[in-house]
Design a protein around this motif. Structure first.
Motif, PDB file in Angstrom:
ATOM      1  N   UNK A 156       0.877  -1.157   0.004  1.00  0.00           N
ATOM      2  CA  UNK A 156       0.072  -0.091   0.125  1.00  0.00           C
ATOM      3  C   UNK A 156       0.841   1.206   0.047  1.00  0.00           C
ATOM      4  N   UNK A 157       0.815   2.116  -1.133  1.00  0.00           N
ATOM      5  CA  UNK A 157       1.708   3.300  -1.147  1.00  0.00           C
ATOM      6  C   UNK A 157       0.865   4.437  -0.960  1.00  0.00           C
ATOM      7  N   UNK A 158       0.628   5.103  -0.058  1.00  0.00           N
ATOM      8  CA  UNK A 158      -0.124   6.253   0.256  1.00  0.00           C
ATOM      9  C   UNK A 158       0.745   7.272   0.658  1.00  0.00           C
ATOM     10  N   UNK A 159       1.112   8.461  -0.228  1.00  0.00           N
ATOM     11  CA  UNK A 159       1.724   9.382   0.337  1.00  0.00           C
ATOM     12  C   UNK A 159       1.253  10.190   1.377  1.00  0.00           C
ATOM     13  N   UNK A 187       0.976  13.553   1.415  1.00  0.00           N
ATOM     14  CA  UNK A 187       0.267  14.914   1.196  1.00  0.00           C
ATOM     15  C   UNK A 187      -0.976  14.484   0.378  1.00  0.00           C
ATOM     16  N   UNK A 219      -1.897   2.006  -4.967  1.00  0.00           N
ATOM     17  CA  UNK A 219      -0.870   3.100  -5.201  1.00  0.00           C
ATOM     18  C   UNK A 219      -2.133   4.551  -5.163  1.00  0.00           C
ATOM     19  N   UNK A 278      -2.260   8.728  -5.558  1.00  0.00           N
ATOM     20  CA  UNK A 278      -1.469   9.873  -5.919  1.00  0.00           C
ATOM     21  C   UNK A 278      -2.190  11.108  -5.792  1.00  0.00           C
ATOM     22  N   UNK A 279      -1.784  12.150  -5.179  1.00  0.00           N
ATOM     23  CA  UNK A 279      -2.412  13.436  -5.098  1.00  0.00           C
ATOM     24  C   UNK A 279      -2.512  14.070  -6.658  1.00  0.00           C
ATOM     25  N   UNK A 336      -5.872  10.264  -7.256  1.00  0.00           N
ATOM     26  CA  UNK A 336      -5.681   9.102  -8.143  1.00  0.00           C
ATOM     27  C   UNK A 336      -5.523   7.760  -7.387  1.00  0.00           C
ATOM     28  N   UNK A 375       9.224   4.311   2.739  1.00  0.00           N
ATOM     29  CA  UNK A 375       8.719   5.661   2.830  1.00  0.00           C
ATOM     30  C   UNK A 375       9.712   6.404   3.638  1.00  0.00           C
ATOM     31  N   UNK A 425       7.177   6.094  -5.591  1.00  0.00           N
ATOM     32  CA  UNK A 425       6.345   6.884  -4.847  1.00  0.00           C
ATOM     33  C   UNK A 425       7.046   8.063  -4.294  1.00  0.00           C
ATOM     34  N   UNK A 458       6.879  16.533  -6.152  1.00  0.00           N
ATOM     35  CA  UNK A 458       5.894  17.473  -5.777  1.00  0.00           C
ATOM     36  C   UNK A 458       5.990  18.549  -4.903  1.00  0.00           C
ATOM     37  N   UNK A 483       5.435   3.337  -9.998  1.00  0.00           N
ATOM     38  CA  UNK A 483       4.983   3.219  -8.425  1.00  0.00           C
ATOM     39  C   UNK A 483       3.742   2.377  -8.709  1.00  0.00           C
TER      40      UNK A 483
END
Lengths: 391, 219
Positions: free
Chosen positions: A278-281, A283, A318, A320-321, A327, B95, B140, B147, B171
């Motif tokens: 699970x790749x969640x930034x 921001x 994934x 992405x903002x 997204x 991360x 990512x 960004x 990613x």
């Protein structure tokens, strides 16, 4: 405890100054004394209490705040107050001259306030005021006019008594209130310090665990042929990472999109044994609770489909903002399908589309036989308005 | 049948000479066992200093290096040897901005320790051939970094739209071959985009350091 200590030290200093003042009065007004023996005895008694409480402050300051210590001081203070009316010639107390027990007893009102709060402080101050009243009655006893209780006092004398009582009561109340607020502030400070220490400890633990336990779990995950064991290791790793990142366990989601998606991934891994990243930034723009829930539901459907129909082993979720949207992609390495033959991918798109349509989002599905499947979603970010303020 | 041919082809080539650097012997053993016959482990190290010494003596084709090791870890190794050899960071960290520093310091790839053995072998073979290899989580991170750069300074991302598209696909877990097919470009072009992205990351980290030094009066 530290601030209590400084309060108690201040009190001890006050007690000594007040006692010195009392001794000075004793010497200066010695001609007015009618019972010098009693006066000297009481001043010495006050000295003993002052010395005793100072020693106690050094040895065990906590005992200064017990009923016994405060009670003893109160007894001596009230005796001093009452005796003022006996040791001096009648009329001295109200002639404008200083009686013995005015300043020193204030200390016990302050102590009582600090030890037991503003109410007890005020009560203690009133007891002292009553002591003064008794003292003035005693002072007038030889005078036949005083037979009618306080009737012998002039209005100015009564007013003086009331003023003194109110001052004592105020001293006790203010000391109690002040000590209470200081303690509350200190309590908050301690909690904050403890939390900070907790965070620091967790960071230290994180450094240690990173190099030890996480490595070992990854090793187990990779090198064991036992699917259940690998899955257990992966789950433990995920929970450990959540703990290290200061999140609650992934099973109890934190209400945010990341927490919900990690929880969905955990459930999928437990049920189907696939590995889900699970790749969640950090921001990504905040989604409304309903949006996050819809996305998490749609991702769960996509994960289930990837495992059940796609036989996927590895899946990447994934996020992405984008400028005005979020997204989300769920991509698997499973067997895929031919969109021309199975247009909606075994009902996959239907269940995902329904959820995402409810929050005005769009869904698209890409797949080819033997090449895995990707479900992508685009959900408009919640517009910035008053509703967005409460995240 | 196709798989067998590929395997035979890789066996016929001379083995890739590898240095393993990790402060846990059990991990070095594990990776060595996973590498199999296509690779030859010519040196091992438990600290960054040892790794730099072994690399200097052995001139390996590839270094597989842990991010966190005594003596500066993978970042120190990448800084010292990133130009002389190809360095792949293999780590449990995810991360973390440390990773960006490692890649900016000159590592050619970054893989997580949970990568299955067959994928690891394939990725290391590609890295030895000079192809940048990325775990999706690093892609990512790199996207997030650009960004941040875009919102912090210039207002425009230093990445081209195509580069961003490529990075997004990495990613999302696509291979370069898949990305090439989806974007209608050659896998080699995808690889070049990734290399350009890394160069830009490298450059921006360097500029950031210089800006920081100027702002703080460090000469």
């Amino acid at each position: 405890v530290r601030i209590d200590g400084s309060l108690l030290r201040g009190l001890a200093t006050f007690r000594w100054l007040a006692w010195a003042w009392m001794a000075t009065v004793l010497v200066l007004a010695r001609r007015a004394l009618v019972r010098p023996g009693v006066a000297v005895a009481l001043v010495l008694g006050a000295l003993l209490v002052t010395v005793g409480l100072t020693l106690l402050l050094r040895r065990d300051p906590r005992r200064l705040l017990t009923a016994r210590a405060v009670g003893l001081e109160l007894a001596v203070a009230v005796s001093l107050q009452v005796a003022d009316g006996l040791v001096y010639a009648p009329g001295h107390v109200f002639s404008g001259a200083q009686p013995l027990g005015v300043a020193w007893p204030i200390a016990v009102a302050l102590s009582a306030g600090v030890a037991f709060g503003p109410v007890v402080g005020v009560a203690c101050g009133l007891v002292l005021g009553a002591g003064r009243a008794v003292s003035s009655v005693l002072a007038h006893l030889p005078d036949p006019a005083a037979a009618a209780w306080l009737g012998g006092l002039t209005a100015v004398q009564v007013l003086s008594l009331v003023t003194t009582s109110v001052m004592y009561a105020l001293a006790g109340g203010v000391a109690g209130y002040g000590a209470r607020s200081i303690r509350a502030a200190q309590q908050r400070l301690m909690i904050a310090e403890r939390e900070l220490a907790g965070i620091q400890a967790r960071e230290e633990v994180a450094r240690q665990l990173h190099d030890g336990v996480l490595q070992t779990l990854a090793l187990v995950e990779r090198r064991t042929g036992d699917r259940d064991l690998a899955q257990l290791a992966r789950e433990q790793e995920r929970e450990l990472r959540a703990f290290l990142a200061g999140r609650s366990a992934p099973s109890g989601d934190d209400g945010g999109l990341g927490g919900r998606l990690r929880a969905a991934a955990s459930r999928c891994e437990r049920t189907y044994g696939a590995s889900v990243a699970v790749l969640v930034p950090d921001d990504h723009p905040p989604l409304a609770a309903a949006q996050a829930e819809a996305v998490a539901g749609a991702v769960t459907e996509a994960l289930t489909n990837a495992c059940k129909h796609g036989q996927a082993a590895r899946i990447v979720v994934y996020v992405e903002p984008l400028d005005d949207a979020v997204f989300v992609s769920v991509r698997d390495d499973g067997c895929g399908f031919d969109p021309t033959v199975t247009p909606e991918g075994m009902g996959l798109a239907a269940s995902v589309r329904e959820r995402i349509a409810q929050v005005d989002g769009e869904v698209s599905v890409t797949s080819a036989p033997g090449r895995g499947t990707e479900v992508t979603m685009r959900v408009p970010a919640r517009s910035a308005g008053p509703a967005a303020a409460g995240r | 049948v196709k798989e067998v041919q590929v395997q035979q082809a890789s066996v016929r080539r001379p083995p890739i000479r590898v240095v393993l650097a990790d402060d846990h012997p059990i991990w070095r053993d594990g990776v060595r066992a996973d590498l199999g016959s296509g690779f030859e482990v010519v040196g091992e190290a438990a600290t960054a200093d040892e790794a730099i010494a072994v690399i200097g003596a052995q001139h390996p084709d590839l270094v597989v290096c842990d991010l966190q090791m005594p003596g500066g870890g993978g970042i120190a190794v990448a800084k010292h040897c990133g130009e002389a050899t190809r360095i792949v960071i293999l780590t449990v960290s995810e991360q973390e901005r440390d990773l960006l520093d490692a890649v900016a310091a000159g590592a050619i790839g970054y893989l997580t320790k949970s990568t299955p053995p067959d994928e690891l072998r394939a990725a290391l073979r590609r890295a030895a051939a000079g192809e940048p290899v990325f775990a999706p989580s690093l892609a990512m991170l790199v996207l997030g970094e650009f960004r941040r750069l875009a919102t912090a300074g210039e207002g425009r991302s230093p990445l081209t739209d195509r580069e961003r598209e490529v990075l997004q696909h990495v990613a999302r877990g696509y291979t370069y071959r898949d990305i090439g097919e989806r974007l209608h470009i050659a896998p080699k072009t995808v690889e070049n985009h990734v290399r350009n992205i890394l160069d830009k990351l490298h450059l921006h980290r360097k500029q950031e350091l210089i800006r920081y030094a100027l702002e703080h009066g460090i000469e």
